[in-house]
Design a protein around this motif. Sequence first.
Motif, mmCIF file in Angstrom:
data_model
loop_
_atom_site.group_PDB
_atom_site.id
_atom_site.type_symbol
_atom_site.label_atom_id
_atom_site.label_comp_id
_atom_site.label_asym_id
_atom_site.label_seq_id
_atom_site.Cartn_x
_atom_site.Cartn_y
_atom_site.Cartn_z
ATOM 1 N N ALA A 52 46.981 27.165 -5.179
ATOM 2 C CA ALA A 52 47.769 25.930 -5.235
ATOM 3 C C ALA A 52 46.925 24.824 -5.863
ATOM 4 O O ALA A 52 45.752 24.657 -5.541
ATOM 5 N N ASP A 53 47.526 24.076 -6.776
ATOM 6 C CA ASP A 53 46.851 22.954 -7.413
ATOM 7 C C ASP A 53 46.556 21.892 -6.354
ATOM 8 O O ASP A 53 47.463 21.430 -5.667
ATOM 9 N N LEU A 54 45.292 21.519 -6.218
ATOM 10 C CA LEU A 54 44.921 20.564 -5.180
ATOM 11 C C LEU A 54 45.548 19.194 -5.405
ATOM 12 O O LEU A 54 46.010 18.561 -4.461
ATOM 13 N N ALA A 55 45.575 18.725 -6.657
ATOM 14 C CA ALA A 55 46.189 17.422 -6.937
ATOM 15 C C ALA A 55 47.670 17.448 -6.575
ATOM 16 O O ALA A 55 48.199 16.484 -6.031
ATOM 17 N N GLY A 56 48.325 18.559 -6.838
ATOM 18 C CA GLY A 56 49.732 18.697 -6.492
ATOM 19 C C GLY A 56 49.963 18.878 -5.005
ATOM 20 O O GLY A 56 51.085 18.765 -4.514
ATOM 21 N N SER A 57 48.887 19.142 -4.272
ATOM 22 C CA SER A 57 48.975 19.338 -2.825
ATOM 23 C C SER A 57 48.641 18.071 -2.046
ATOM 24 O O SER A 57 48.512 18.109 -0.834
ATOM 25 N N GLY A 58 48.429 16.983 -2.765
ATOM 26 C CA GLY A 58 48.192 15.712 -2.099
ATOM 27 C C GLY A 58 46.763 15.220 -2.097
ATOM 28 O O GLY A 58 46.477 14.169 -1.534
ATOM 29 N N GLU A 104 36.769 19.642 -14.826
ATOM 30 C CA GLU A 104 38.023 19.797 -15.578
ATOM 31 C C GLU A 104 38.667 21.158 -15.323
ATOM 32 O O GLU A 104 39.869 21.304 -15.471
ATOM 33 N N HIS A 105 37.869 22.142 -14.944
ATOM 34 C CA HIS A 105 38.363 23.502 -14.725
ATOM 35 C C HIS A 105 38.563 23.844 -13.252
ATOM 36 O O HIS A 105 38.993 24.944 -12.931
ATOM 37 N N LEU A 106 38.234 22.908 -12.371
ATOM 38 C CA LEU A 106 38.340 23.144 -10.932
ATOM 39 C C LEU A 106 39.608 22.470 -10.413
ATOM 40 O O LEU A 106 39.629 21.268 -10.178
ATOM 41 N N ARG A 107 40.648 23.282 -10.264
ATOM 42 C CA ARG A 107 41.941 22.726 -9.846
ATOM 43 C C ARG A 107 42.429 23.260 -8.507
ATOM 44 O O ARG A 107 43.233 22.631 -7.846
ATOM 45 N N THR A 108 41.957 24.430 -8.126
ATOM 46 C CA THR A 108 42.452 25.078 -6.920
ATOM 47 C C THR A 108 41.288 25.429 -5.987
ATOM 48 O O THR A 108 40.124 25.413 -6.413
ATOM 49 N N ILE A 109 41.612 25.751 -4.755
ATOM 50 C CA ILE A 109 40.581 26.206 -3.825
ATOM 51 C C ILE A 109 39.902 27.448 -4.393
ATOM 52 O O ILE A 109 38.684 27.577 -4.357
ATOM 53 N N GLY A 110 40.696 28.355 -4.955
ATOM 54 C CA GLY A 110 40.146 29.563 -5.560
ATOM 55 C C GLY A 110 39.191 29.257 -6.699
ATOM 56 O O GLY A 110 38.149 29.906 -6.833
ATOM 57 N N ASP A 111 39.533 28.251 -7.533
ATOM 58 C CA ASP A 111 38.640 27.851 -8.620
ATOM 59 C C ASP A 111 37.282 27.411 -8.074
ATOM 60 O O ASP A 111 36.233 27.801 -8.582
ATOM 61 N N TYR A 112 37.326 26.587 -7.043
ATOM 62 C CA TYR A 112 36.079 26.108 -6.433
ATOM 63 C C TYR A 112 35.287 27.256 -5.826
ATOM 64 O O TYR A 112 34.066 27.330 -5.986
ATOM 65 N N GLU A 113 35.969 28.142 -5.122
ATOM 66 C CA GLU A 113 35.279 29.272 -4.489
ATOM 67 C C GLU A 113 34.614 30.171 -5.531
ATOM 68 O O GLU A 113 33.471 30.598 -5.347
ATOM 69 N N ARG A 114 35.336 30.465 -6.617
ATOM 70 C CA ARG A 114 34.756 31.298 -7.683
ATOM 71 C C ARG A 114 33.569 30.593 -8.338
ATOM 72 O O ARG A 114 32.543 31.215 -8.618
ATOM 73 N N PHE A 115 33.705 29.299 -8.580
ATOM 74 C CA PHE A 115 32.624 28.523 -9.186
ATOM 75 C C PHE A 115 31.359 28.603 -8.333
ATOM 76 O O PHE A 115 30.272 28.888 -8.833
ATOM 77 N N ASP A 154 39.334 11.832 -3.474
ATOM 78 C CA ASP A 154 38.978 12.935 -2.583
ATOM 79 C C ASP A 154 38.365 14.084 -3.363
ATOM 80 O O ASP A 154 37.458 14.753 -2.871
ATOM 81 N N LEU A 155 38.838 14.326 -4.578
ATOM 82 C CA LEU A 155 38.257 15.401 -5.392
ATOM 83 C C LEU A 155 36.811 15.086 -5.754
ATOM 84 O O LEU A 155 35.946 15.965 -5.723
#
Length: 82
Positions: A25-31, A58-69, A36-37
Motif C-alpha cells: 500500500a502506498d504510504l502517502a495514500g494511506s495517510g 523517490e523510490h520508497l513508497r510502500t512498507i515493502g519498499d522500505y523493508e527491501r531497501f 512523517d515520511l
Amino acid sequence: MSTIRELLVELTGTTEYAETIGDDADLAGSGIDSGDLVRLVLLLEQRTGLEITAADMEHLRTIGDYERFVAERSAAGSAGGA
C-alpha cells in the motif's frame, strides 16, 4: 512486526500501520504526510546506521519498499565489510 511497521506505529501513535496496511500500500495514500515520511527516514537512518538519500526516497513508497531497501543495504554493508 517489521522495523518499518514499528517505526510507523511510533511516529503515528496508532497501530493501523502494524495491523491493517498492506506491504504494497502506498504510504502517502494511506495517510502518512511528507513530514512523517521524512521523520521515518531519519529514524530509520538513526536506528540502522544506513544512509538514505533524497534519490533513494523517490523510490520508497510502500512498507515493502522500505523493508527491501533496508535488507539490501544491510546485506551489501555486511558483504562490503567482510
